[in-house]
Design a protein around this motif. Structure first.
Motif, PDB file in Angstrom:
ATOM      1  N   PHE A 167       8.448  -2.821   2.648  1.00  0.00           N
ATOM      2  CA  PHE A 167       8.939  -3.738   3.486  1.00  0.00           C
ATOM      3  C   PHE A 167       8.163  -4.090   4.675  1.00  0.00           C
ATOM      4  CE2 PHE A 167      11.872  -5.376   6.983  1.00  0.00           C
ATOM      5  CZ  PHE A 167      12.237  -6.490   6.385  1.00  0.00           C
ATOM      6  N   VAL A 168       7.631  -3.033   5.062  1.00  0.00           N
ATOM      7  CA  VAL A 168       6.830  -3.379   6.314  1.00  0.00           C
ATOM      8  C   VAL A 168       5.574  -3.986   5.917  1.00  0.00           C
ATOM      9  CG1 VAL A 168       5.318  -1.864   7.975  1.00  0.00           C
ATOM     10  CG2 VAL A 168       7.611  -1.497   7.790  1.00  0.00           C
ATOM     11  N   ARG A 169       4.936  -3.703   4.865  1.00  0.00           N
ATOM     12  CA  ARG A 169       3.754  -3.853   3.917  1.00  0.00           C
ATOM     13  C   ARG A 169       3.632  -5.494   3.817  1.00  0.00           C
ATOM     14  NH1 ARG A 169       2.075  -2.845  -1.652  1.00  0.00           N
ATOM     15  NH2 ARG A 169      -0.049  -3.318  -1.945  1.00  0.00           N
ATOM     16  N   GLY A 170       5.253  -5.957   3.025  1.00  0.00           N
ATOM     17  CA  GLY A 170       5.210  -7.279   3.028  1.00  0.00           C
ATOM     18  C   GLY A 170       5.056  -8.193   4.162  1.00  0.00           C
ATOM     19  N   LEU A 171       5.778  -7.513   5.265  1.00  0.00           N
ATOM     20  CA  LEU A 171       5.906  -8.370   6.517  1.00  0.00           C
ATOM     21  C   LEU A 171       4.365  -8.582   7.017  1.00  0.00           C
ATOM     22  CD1 LEU A 171       9.045  -6.817   8.477  1.00  0.00           C
ATOM     23  CD2 LEU A 171       8.636  -9.355   7.477  1.00  0.00           C
ATOM     24  N   PHE A 172       3.603  -7.453   7.019  1.00  0.00           N
ATOM     25  CA  PHE A 172       2.374  -7.540   7.612  1.00  0.00           C
ATOM     26  C   PHE A 172       1.491  -8.414   6.570  1.00  0.00           C
ATOM     27  CE2 PHE A 172       3.492  -3.951  10.565  1.00  0.00           C
ATOM     28  CZ  PHE A 172       2.761  -4.379  11.796  1.00  0.00           C
ATOM     29  N   ARG A 235      -1.808   2.457  18.805  1.00  0.00           N
ATOM     30  CA  ARG A 235      -1.768   3.675  18.981  1.00  0.00           C
ATOM     31  C   ARG A 235      -2.642   4.261  18.022  1.00  0.00           C
ATOM     32  NH1 ARG A 235      -0.488   6.507  23.665  1.00  0.00           N
ATOM     33  NH2 ARG A 235       0.914   5.464  24.962  1.00  0.00           N
ATOM     34  N   ARG A 236      -3.608   5.240  17.798  1.00  0.00           N
ATOM     35  CA  ARG A 236      -4.332   5.749  16.819  1.00  0.00           C
ATOM     36  C   ARG A 236      -3.499   6.293  15.714  1.00  0.00           C
ATOM     37  NH1 ARG A 236      -9.272   9.600  18.453  1.00  0.00           N
ATOM     38  NH2 ARG A 236      -9.866   7.635  19.523  1.00  0.00           N
ATOM     39  N   ALA A 237      -2.544   7.176  16.034  1.00  0.00           N
ATOM     40  CA  ALA A 237      -1.759   7.613  15.010  1.00  0.00           C
ATOM     41  C   ALA A 237      -0.900   6.965  14.240  1.00  0.00           C
ATOM     42  CB  ALA A 237      -1.089   8.809  15.498  1.00  0.00           C
ATOM     43  N   SER A 238      -0.572   5.771  14.798  1.00  0.00           N
ATOM     44  CA  SER A 238       0.558   4.731  14.457  1.00  0.00           C
ATOM     45  C   SER A 238      -0.305   3.780  13.422  1.00  0.00           C
ATOM     46  CB  SER A 238       1.056   4.162  15.568  1.00  0.00           C
ATOM     47  OG  SER A 238       2.148   4.958  16.210  1.00  0.00           O
ATOM     48  N   VAL A 239      -1.607   3.473  13.906  1.00  0.00           N
ATOM     49  CA  VAL A 239      -2.563   2.845  13.172  1.00  0.00           C
ATOM     50  C   VAL A 239      -3.050   3.373  11.730  1.00  0.00           C
ATOM     51  CG1 VAL A 239      -4.856   1.629  12.899  1.00  0.00           C
ATOM     52  CG2 VAL A 239      -3.441   1.234  15.053  1.00  0.00           C
ATOM     53  N   ALA A 240      -3.241   4.676  11.937  1.00  0.00           N
ATOM     54  CA  ALA A 240      -3.556   5.465  10.598  1.00  0.00           C
ATOM     55  C   ALA A 240      -2.423   5.671   9.976  1.00  0.00           C
ATOM     56  CB  ALA A 240      -3.942   6.993  11.294  1.00  0.00           C
ATOM     57  N   ARG A 241      -1.041   5.571  10.468  1.00  0.00           N
ATOM     58  CA  ARG A 241       0.288   5.736   9.693  1.00  0.00           C
ATOM     59  C   ARG A 241      -0.046   4.282   8.737  1.00  0.00           C
ATOM     60  NH1 ARG A 241       3.227   6.558   6.279  1.00  0.00           N
ATOM     61  NH2 ARG A 241       5.554   7.108   6.662  1.00  0.00           N
ATOM     62  N   LEU A 242       0.011   3.245   9.530  1.00  0.00           N
ATOM     63  CA  LEU A 242       0.061   1.843   8.622  1.00  0.00           C
ATOM     64  C   LEU A 242      -1.241   1.825   7.726  1.00  0.00           C
ATOM     65  CD1 LEU A 242       1.031  -0.457  11.431  1.00  0.00           C
ATOM     66  CD2 LEU A 242       2.621   0.414   9.698  1.00  0.00           C
ATOM     67  N   ALA A 244      -2.022   3.989   5.826  1.00  0.00           N
ATOM     68  CA  ALA A 244      -1.870   4.831   4.640  1.00  0.00           C
ATOM     69  C   ALA A 244      -1.146   3.837   3.528  1.00  0.00           C
ATOM     70  CB  ALA A 244      -1.111   5.821   5.043  1.00  0.00           C
ATOM     71  N   PHE A 245      -0.762   2.804   4.200  1.00  0.00           N
ATOM     72  CA  PHE A 245       0.160   2.043   3.058  1.00  0.00           C
ATOM     73  C   PHE A 245       0.129   0.393   3.084  1.00  0.00           C
ATOM     74  CE2 PHE A 245       3.159   2.821   6.428  1.00  0.00           C
ATOM     75  CZ  PHE A 245       3.898   1.651   6.452  1.00  0.00           C
ATOM     76  N   VAL A 246      -0.435  -0.026   4.436  1.00  0.00           N
ATOM     77  CA  VAL A 246      -0.684  -1.438   4.659  1.00  0.00           C
ATOM     78  C   VAL A 246      -1.911  -1.730   4.522  1.00  0.00           C
ATOM     79  CG1 VAL A 246      -0.355  -3.357   6.101  1.00  0.00           C
ATOM     80  CG2 VAL A 246       1.317  -1.412   5.931  1.00  0.00           C
ATOM     81  N   GLY A 247      -2.739  -1.354   5.356  1.00  0.00           N
ATOM     82  CA  GLY A 247      -4.079  -1.686   5.366  1.00  0.00           C
ATOM     83  C   GLY A 247      -4.408  -3.140   5.472  1.00  0.00           C
ATOM     84  N   PRO A 248      -5.775  -3.360   5.390  1.00  0.00           N
ATOM     85  CA  PRO A 248      -6.391  -4.827   5.587  1.00  0.00           C
ATOM     86  C   PRO A 248      -5.939  -5.709   4.385  1.00  0.00           C
ATOM     87  CG  PRO A 248      -8.186  -3.747   5.260  1.00  0.00           C
ATOM     88  CD  PRO A 248      -6.873  -2.863   5.504  1.00  0.00           C
ATOM     89  N   LYS A 249      -5.528  -7.021   4.710  1.00  0.00           N
ATOM     90  CA  LYS A 249      -5.480  -7.968   3.369  1.00  0.00           C
ATOM     91  C   LYS A 249      -6.553  -8.061   2.675  1.00  0.00           C
ATOM     92  CE  LYS A 249      -2.042 -10.657   6.257  1.00  0.00           C
ATOM     93  NZ  LYS A 249      -2.006 -12.250   6.523  1.00  0.00           N
ATOM     94  N   ARG A 250      -6.301  -8.150   1.346  1.00  0.00           N
ATOM     95  CA  ARG A 250      -7.535  -8.346   0.412  1.00  0.00           C
ATOM     96  C   ARG A 250      -7.455  -9.499  -0.519  1.00  0.00           C
ATOM     97  NH1 ARG A 250     -10.428  -4.011   1.352  1.00  0.00           N
ATOM     98  NH2 ARG A 250      -9.579  -2.113   2.008  1.00  0.00           N
TER      99      ARG A 250
END
Length: 250
Positions: A167-172, A235-242, A244-250
Motif C-alpha cells: 500500500f505504501v509502495r503504491g502511494l509513493f 531519517r536515515r533508518a527510515s529511508v533505508a526501510r523504504l 527495502a520495498f519502495v525505492g526510486p521509480k523506474r
C-alpha cells in the motif's frame, strides 16, 4: 468449436459493456460467434457474471496486488462511468515505464478484466473496464478526492494491514518521489557539501496523508509533514526501510 475459456472471456467482456466488434477483436473470433454466444443457451446468468467480482460473489482476489493498486488509485486514479460499465484509470508518467507495467499487472491480478493503455501528452493511462470496479474502490465519488472524505472500508483496512508495504509502495509510486538532498555546511571555515536521500509524498487530501502516516507507523517509519500538502521521510533508518520495498521509480 472454441475453448470454453474464449467463450467465457467474450461473455465477460460483453457483460462489461464491450461491443460485439470490440469483443471479437479482443478474443480473435468472428463477430457472428460473439453474437451467437451472447444470445444462445451458453450465456451465463447474472449471478454468474457477479461471481467475477470478489465483493459481489465468492471469488477471492489477490490481496497483495490490491493493496498496491489501492495506493496507486488514491494517488493518481479515478473511476468514471462508460455506458453500462465503469473505467478504472491510473495515470502513469512516461518517465517511468516500469510503473506502467506494474500497474497493468496489478489490475489484471485484482479483477478478471481486460487492461489496456491510452497514450496522452506526457503520460499513459492504464485502463480497465468493468461494472465492478466501484465495488472494489468505494472511495469512488464525484469531485476531486481532497474535496470529500477518504477512508477505508473495514475489509480494505484488513487487506492493507496485511500488506502495508504494498500500500505504501503504491502511494509513493503515484504521488511520491525519492530525491537526494544536498546541504552545504561550513566546517572550520570551509564549505562542505553533504548529500542524503529522502522521500516526499505530495497530495492535497489530508485523509490520504493520514492513511499513509498510519501505515508508515505500522512499518516503523518515522515521518513528518513538511507543509500542508507534503509528507517527508528523512531519517536515515527510515529511508533505508523504504528503500527495502519502495525505492526510486523506474
Amino acid at each position: 468449436m472454441y475453448p470454453r475459456e474464449i467463450v467465457d472471456k467474450a461473455l465477460r467482456l460483453h457483460a462489461d459493456g464491450w461491443t460485439d466488434h470490440a469483443v471479437a477483436q479482443a478474443c480473435e473470433v468472428s463477430v457472428q460467434s460473439v453474437r451467437h454466444w451472447r444470445t444462445g443457451r451458453r450465456r451465463p446468468l447474472a449471478t454468474d457474471i457477479s461471481s467475477y467480482c470478489p465483493r459481489c460473489g465468492p471469488k477471492e482476489f489477490d490481496h497483495e496486488a490490491y493493496a498496491y493498486l489501492l495506493g496507486l488509485y488514491l494517488g493518481d486514479g479515478y473511476i468514471a462511468p462508460v455506458g453500462r460499465s465503469y473505467y478504472l484509470t491510473i495515470a502513469c508518467s512516461d518517465t517511468w515505464p516500469g510503473l506502467k507495467d506494474l500497474c497493468q499487472a496489478s489490475m489484471a491480478r485484482v479483477l478478471r478484466a481486460s487492461v489496456h493503455r491510452v497514450q496522452r501528452v506526457g503520460c499513459t493511462e492504464v485502463k480497465s473496464t468493468s461494472k465492478h470496479w466501484p465495488c472494489l474502490f468505494p472511495q469512488h465519488g464525484p469531485g476531486p478526492k481532497h474535496t470529500r472524505t477518504i477512508e477505508l472500508a473495514p475489509w480494505q483496512s484488513a487487506v492493507v494491514s496485511g500488506h502495508p508495504e504494498e500500500f505504501v509502495r503504491g502511494l509513493f509510486h503515484s504521488d511520491g518521489c525519492r530525491i537526494v538532498n544536498r546541504v552545504r555546511r561550513t566546517v572550520a571555515g570551509a564549505d562542505r557539501w553533504y548529500a542524503y536521500p529522502r522521500y516526499f509524498f505530495s497530495n492535497n487530501s489530508r485523509d490520504i496523508h493520514g492513511l499513509l502516516g498510519r501505515y508508515l507507523d505500522q512499518l516503523g517509519v518515522e515521518w513528518r509533514m513538511s507543509n500542508a500538502t507534503t509528507l517527508s521521510v528523512a531519517r536515515r533508518a527510515s529511508v533505508a526501510r523504504l528503500d527495502a520495498f519502495v525505492g526510486p521509480k523506474r
